[in-house]
Design a protein around this motif. Structure first.
Motif, PDB file in Angstrom:
ATOM      1  N   ALA A  78       0.846  -1.203   0.000  1.00  0.00           N
ATOM      2  CA  ALA A  78       0.000   0.000   0.000  1.00  0.00           C
ATOM      3  C   ALA A  78       0.878   1.248   0.000  1.00  0.00           C
ATOM      4  CB  ALA A  78      -0.905   0.011   1.235  1.00  0.00           C
ATOM      5  N   PRO A  79       0.431   2.296  -0.694  1.00  0.00           N
ATOM      6  CA  PRO A  79       1.204   3.537  -0.621  1.00  0.00           C
ATOM      7  C   PRO A  79       1.061   4.159   0.759  1.00  0.00           C
ATOM      8  CG  PRO A  79      -0.862   3.889  -1.797  1.00  0.00           C
ATOM      9  CD  PRO A  79      -0.783   2.428  -1.496  1.00  0.00           C
ATOM     10  N   THR A  80       2.166   4.308   1.449  1.00  0.00           N
ATOM     11  CA  THR A  80       2.133   4.967   2.764  1.00  0.00           C
ATOM     12  C   THR A  80       3.296   5.959   2.797  1.00  0.00           C
ATOM     13  OG1 THR A  80       3.456   3.176   3.723  1.00  0.00           O
ATOM     14  CG2 THR A  80       1.078   3.011   4.001  1.00  0.00           C
ATOM     15  N   ILE A 128       2.191   4.856  -8.678  1.00  0.00           N
ATOM     16  CA  ILE A 128       2.365   6.075  -7.881  1.00  0.00           C
ATOM     17  C   ILE A 128       1.015   6.500  -7.303  1.00  0.00           C
ATOM     18  CG2 ILE A 128       2.106   7.655  -9.866  1.00  0.00           C
ATOM     19  CD1 ILE A 128       4.531   8.320  -6.997  1.00  0.00           C
ATOM     20  N   GLN A 129       1.027   6.894  -6.048  1.00  0.00           N
ATOM     21  CA  GLN A 129      -0.224   7.341  -5.396  1.00  0.00           C
ATOM     22  C   GLN A 129      -0.229   8.848  -5.258  1.00  0.00           C
ATOM     23  OE1 GLN A 129      -0.080   8.561  -1.900  1.00  0.00           O
ATOM     24  NE2 GLN A 129      -2.189   9.271  -2.116  1.00  0.00           N
ATOM     25  N   THR A 130      -1.354   9.422  -5.618  1.00  0.00           N
ATOM     26  CA  THR A 130      -1.495  10.865  -5.490  1.00  0.00           C
ATOM     27  C   THR A 130      -2.794  11.181  -4.760  1.00  0.00           C
ATOM     28  OG1 THR A 130      -1.610  12.915  -6.742  1.00  0.00           O
ATOM     29  CG2 THR A 130      -2.611  11.023  -7.756  1.00  0.00           C
ATOM     30  N   LEU A 155      -5.303   7.219  -7.342  1.00  0.00           N
ATOM     31  CA  LEU A 155      -5.844   8.505  -6.886  1.00  0.00           C
ATOM     32  C   LEU A 155      -6.578   8.265  -5.571  1.00  0.00           C
ATOM     33  CD1 LEU A 155      -6.597  11.513  -7.255  1.00  0.00           C
ATOM     34  CD2 LEU A 155      -8.612  10.735  -8.516  1.00  0.00           C
ATOM     35  N   THR A 156      -5.992   8.722  -4.498  1.00  0.00           N
ATOM     36  CA  THR A 156      -6.634   8.561  -3.180  1.00  0.00           C
ATOM     37  C   THR A 156      -7.666   9.662  -3.025  1.00  0.00           C
ATOM     38  OG1 THR A 156      -4.646   7.559  -2.287  1.00  0.00           O
ATOM     39  CG2 THR A 156      -6.215   8.462  -0.691  1.00  0.00           C
ATOM     40  N   ALA A 157      -8.937   9.239  -2.971  1.00  0.00           N
ATOM     41  CA  ALA A 157     -10.023  10.211  -3.099  1.00  0.00           C
ATOM     42  C   ALA A 157     -10.758  10.444  -1.780  1.00  0.00           C
ATOM     43  CB  ALA A 157     -10.991   9.725  -4.169  1.00  0.00           C
ATOM     44  N   ILE A 227      -8.893   4.212  -8.352  1.00  0.00           N
ATOM     45  CA  ILE A 227      -9.413   5.163  -7.367  1.00  0.00           C
ATOM     46  C   ILE A 227      -9.467   4.484  -6.003  1.00  0.00           C
ATOM     47  CG2 ILE A 227     -11.852   4.744  -7.921  1.00  0.00           C
ATOM     48  CD1 ILE A 227     -12.100   7.865  -7.519  1.00  0.00           C
ATOM     49  N   LYS A 228      -8.865   5.148  -5.027  1.00  0.00           N
ATOM     50  CA  LYS A 228      -8.717   4.545  -3.685  1.00  0.00           C
ATOM     51  C   LYS A 228      -9.560   5.314  -2.678  1.00  0.00           C
ATOM     52  CE  LYS A 228      -4.936   3.486  -0.379  1.00  0.00           C
ATOM     53  NZ  LYS A 228      -4.839   4.558   0.602  1.00  0.00           N
ATOM     54  N   GLY A 229     -10.361   4.545  -1.906  1.00  0.00           N
ATOM     55  CA  GLY A 229     -11.177   5.194  -0.888  1.00  0.00           C
ATOM     56  C   GLY A 229     -12.669   4.989  -1.112  1.00  0.00           C
ATOM     57  N   LEU A 282      -8.693  -4.274  -2.226  1.00  0.00           N
ATOM     58  CA  LEU A 282      -9.120  -3.895  -0.869  1.00  0.00           C
ATOM     59  C   LEU A 282      -7.904  -3.711   0.025  1.00  0.00           C
ATOM     60  CD1 LEU A 282     -11.838  -5.029   1.446  1.00  0.00           C
ATOM     61  CD2 LEU A 282      -9.560  -5.812   2.076  1.00  0.00           C
ATOM     62  N   ASP A 283      -7.981  -2.735   0.912  1.00  0.00           N
ATOM     63  CA  ASP A 283      -6.989  -2.687   1.998  1.00  0.00           C
ATOM     64  C   ASP A 283      -7.649  -2.332   3.319  1.00  0.00           C
ATOM     65  OD1 ASP A 283      -7.114   0.138   2.335  1.00  0.00           O
ATOM     66  OD2 ASP A 283      -5.367   0.485   1.077  1.00  0.00           O
ATOM     67  N   GLY A 284      -6.877  -2.532   4.397  1.00  0.00           N
ATOM     68  CA  GLY A 284      -7.365  -2.209   5.746  1.00  0.00           C
ATOM     69  C   GLY A 284      -7.433  -3.442   6.610  1.00  0.00           C
ATOM     70  N   GLY A 285      -6.499  -3.576   7.524  1.00  0.00           N
ATOM     71  CA  GLY A 285      -6.585  -4.619   8.542  1.00  0.00           C
ATOM     72  C   GLY A 285      -6.110  -5.991   8.123  1.00  0.00           C
ATOM     73  N   ILE A 286      -5.471  -6.094   6.960  1.00  0.00           N
ATOM     74  CA  ILE A 286      -4.974  -7.414   6.546  1.00  0.00           C
ATOM     75  C   ILE A 286      -3.719  -7.747   7.363  1.00  0.00           C
ATOM     76  CG2 ILE A 286      -3.984  -8.757   4.631  1.00  0.00           C
ATOM     77  CD1 ILE A 286      -6.650  -8.068   3.658  1.00  0.00           C
ATOM     78  N   ARG A 287      -3.806  -8.789   8.171  1.00  0.00           N
ATOM     79  CA  ARG A 287      -2.669  -9.178   9.013  1.00  0.00           C
ATOM     80  C   ARG A 287      -2.313 -10.653   8.895  1.00  0.00           C
ATOM     81  NH1 ARG A 287      -2.914  -4.568   8.670  1.00  0.00           N
ATOM     82  NH2 ARG A 287      -3.018  -2.965  10.287  1.00  0.00           N
ATOM     83  N   ARG A 288      -3.123 -11.402   8.154  1.00  0.00           N
ATOM     84  CA  ARG A 288      -2.950 -12.849   8.034  1.00  0.00           C
ATOM     85  C   ARG A 288      -3.256 -13.296   6.605  1.00  0.00           C
ATOM     86  NH1 ARG A 288      -0.380 -16.030  11.811  1.00  0.00           N
ATOM     87  NH2 ARG A 288      -1.068 -15.532  13.892  1.00  0.00           N
ATOM     88  N   ILE A 305      -1.257  -3.944   1.506  1.00  0.00           N
ATOM     89  CA  ILE A 305      -0.791  -4.092   2.890  1.00  0.00           C
ATOM     90  C   ILE A 305      -0.111  -2.791   3.315  1.00  0.00           C
ATOM     91  CG2 ILE A 305       0.624  -5.494   4.449  1.00  0.00           C
ATOM     92  CD1 ILE A 305      -1.447  -7.188   2.967  1.00  0.00           C
ATOM     93  N   GLY A 306      -0.638  -2.155   4.353  1.00  0.00           N
ATOM     94  CA  GLY A 306      -0.077  -0.881   4.803  1.00  0.00           C
ATOM     95  C   GLY A 306       0.875  -1.049   5.971  1.00  0.00           C
ATOM     96  N   ARG A 307       0.343  -0.985   7.191  1.00  0.00           N
ATOM     97  CA  ARG A 307       1.209  -0.934   8.376  1.00  0.00           C
ATOM     98  C   ARG A 307       2.186  -2.110   8.505  1.00  0.00           C
ATOM     99  NH1 ARG A 307      -3.703   1.116   9.746  1.00  0.00           N
ATOM    100  NH2 ARG A 307      -3.768   3.218  10.636  1.00  0.00           N
ATOM    101  N   PRO A 308       1.764  -3.363   8.255  1.00  0.00           N
ATOM    102  CA  PRO A 308       2.734  -4.452   8.462  1.00  0.00           C
ATOM    103  C   PRO A 308       4.036  -4.241   7.687  1.00  0.00           C
ATOM    104  CG  PRO A 308       0.535  -5.350   8.221  1.00  0.00           C
ATOM    105  CD  PRO A 308       0.426  -3.882   7.908  1.00  0.00           C
TER     106      PRO A 308
END
Ligand SMILES: Cc1cc2nc3c(=O)[nH]c(=O)nc-3n(C[C@H](O)[C@H](O)[C@H](O)COP(=O)(O)O)c2cc1C
Ligand SMILES: CCCCC(=O)C(=O)O
Length: 363
Positions: A78-80, A128-130, A155-157, A227-229, A282-288, A305-308
């Motif tokens: 994930a773009p972070t 690239i994320q904008t 495009l994070t909307a 489009i993200k969000g 989809l993203d958000g909360g994927i840990r497994r 995958i963002g935070r991990p």
């Protein structure tokens, strides 16, 4: 925790130990009450898997094709933003980790390494994320993305302005220099009151950007736009009408509007509205690996995958990023074998039970 981490949650523990509290809080935090932050994880736990037995699972193939790019697994970084706050090598190390695992790398425009540095440092397929930035910033981003071989624009909307993360405000979190903005905004304009991440956003975002402006973005680039969000069927329909190449169901890792639902619980609504016209991610909360399996069963083509990934980077740099992605890949592979699915296309809606279905006593 003793010894090497055995799952990605243990990477979070490692990162929490090595990172300054202010940065750990920035990476881990969510908006306001952090209701959605918790739900993103909890909602996965309420979904159960309906395995099939006695299938020949001697060979499992997790590979898939996303916007024409073959990847080893349905996993995208994930773009972070701000990776140098986790590790001095920043996004360059993250991208190398993604490349080593043969997965797609999402690069945030608010990265700490420039997009050129990331592009020249690895062979990963890069998106690239904008944000809905002011037009001169977007135009600059598009030119550089095309010149540097990025393959798509995310495009994070969901960010006409920044969500309120109270830990950052308390900590007086200072944004690192976002080098991609050099020459585009005056950095002195960014005030130091409270969280200056917020001040950065106020300086660069265009809150008047709306659906019709996607036509403008399309007119200045040949790159496909994801489009993200998106969190509702209504917006998914609008996104299709606007001609996007793909949809990312996301609540920004619960960092924007609090009390939005967990992403996994709105995935099907979006998938139904899209009717297969474009891929839904989809993203958000994927840990497994089981979380990835559930998302695929409910209609996602892949997950981000963002935070991990950030925790892997913080704990062990490029090696940590690689280990986190490999862990998730290994878990998905085992899940597929134990559930009787040889390929990602074998994972169907009938392989999971949602909470509602369980309450209706189907299982
Ligand atoms: C520290 C941090 C920074 C983020 N920065 C961005 C960003 O610059 N652009 C963006 O579109 N999303 C950003 N996100 C959201 C992620 O792309 C993604 O939606 C989210 O992290 C997924 O949830 P997860 O962390 O539970 O995997 C950020 C998330 C985190 C945790
Ligand atoms: C101005 C930086 C925005 C980063 C972001 O999107 C987040 O922290 O969630």
């Amino acid at each position: 925790m003793a010894g090497e981490p055995v799952n990605v949650n243990e990477f979070e523990e490692l990162a929490r130990k090595v990172l300054p509290k202010i940065y750990y809080d920035f990476f881990s935090g969510g908006a306001e009450d952090q209701y959605t932050l918790k739900q993103n994880i909890e909602a996965f736990r309420r979904i159960t898997i309906r395995p099939r037995i006695l299938v020949d699972v001697s060979k499992i193939d997790m590979s898939t094709i996303i916007l024409g790019h073959k990847t080893s697994a349905p996993i995208i970084v994930a773009p972070t933003s701000s990776h140098q706050l986790a590790h001095p090598e920043g996004e360059v190390a993250t991208a190398r980790g993604a490349a080593a695992c043969n997965v797609i790398m999402g690069v945030a425009f608010t990265s700490t390494c420039t997009m050129e540095e990331v592009a020249s440092s690895c062979k990963a397929v890069r998106f690239i994320q904008t944000f809905a930035f002011k037009r001169e910033i977007t135009a600059n981003m598009v030119q550089r993305a095309e010149r540097n071989g990025f393959r798509a624009i995310i495009l994070t909307a969901d960010t006409p302005r920044l969500g309120r993360k109270e830990a950052d405000i308390k900590n007086k979190m200072i944004a690192p220099p976002f080098k991609n903005f050099e020459g585009l905004i005056s950095t002195e304009a960014v005030s130091d009151k409270g969280s200056n991440v917020e001040a950065y956003a106020a300086e660069t975002l265009d809150p008047s950007f709306c659906w019709k402006d996607i036509a403008w973005l399309k007119s200045i680039t040949k790159l496909p736009i994801l489009i993200k969000g998106v969190l509702t069927g209504e917006d998914a329909t609008k996104a299709i009408e606007a001609g996007v190449a793909g949809i990312i169901v996301s609540n920004h890792g619960a960092r924007q509007l609090d009390y939005t639902p967990a992403t996994i619980s709105v995935l099907e609504e979006v998938v139904h509205a899209v009717q297969g016209k474009v891929p839904v991610l989809l993203d958000g909360g994927i840990r497994r690996g089981t979380d990835i399996f559930k998302a695929l069963a409910l209609g996602a083509k892949a997950v981000l995958i963002g935070r991990p990934v950030i925790y892997g980077l913080g704990a062990k740099g490029e090696t940590g990023v690689k280990q986190v992605i490999e862990m998730l890949k290994n878990e998905l592979e085992r899940t597929m074998a134990l559930a009787g699915c040889r390929t990602v296309d074998d994972i169907t809606r009938s392989h999971v039970n949602t909470e509602t279905e369980r309450l209706l006593c189907r299982m």
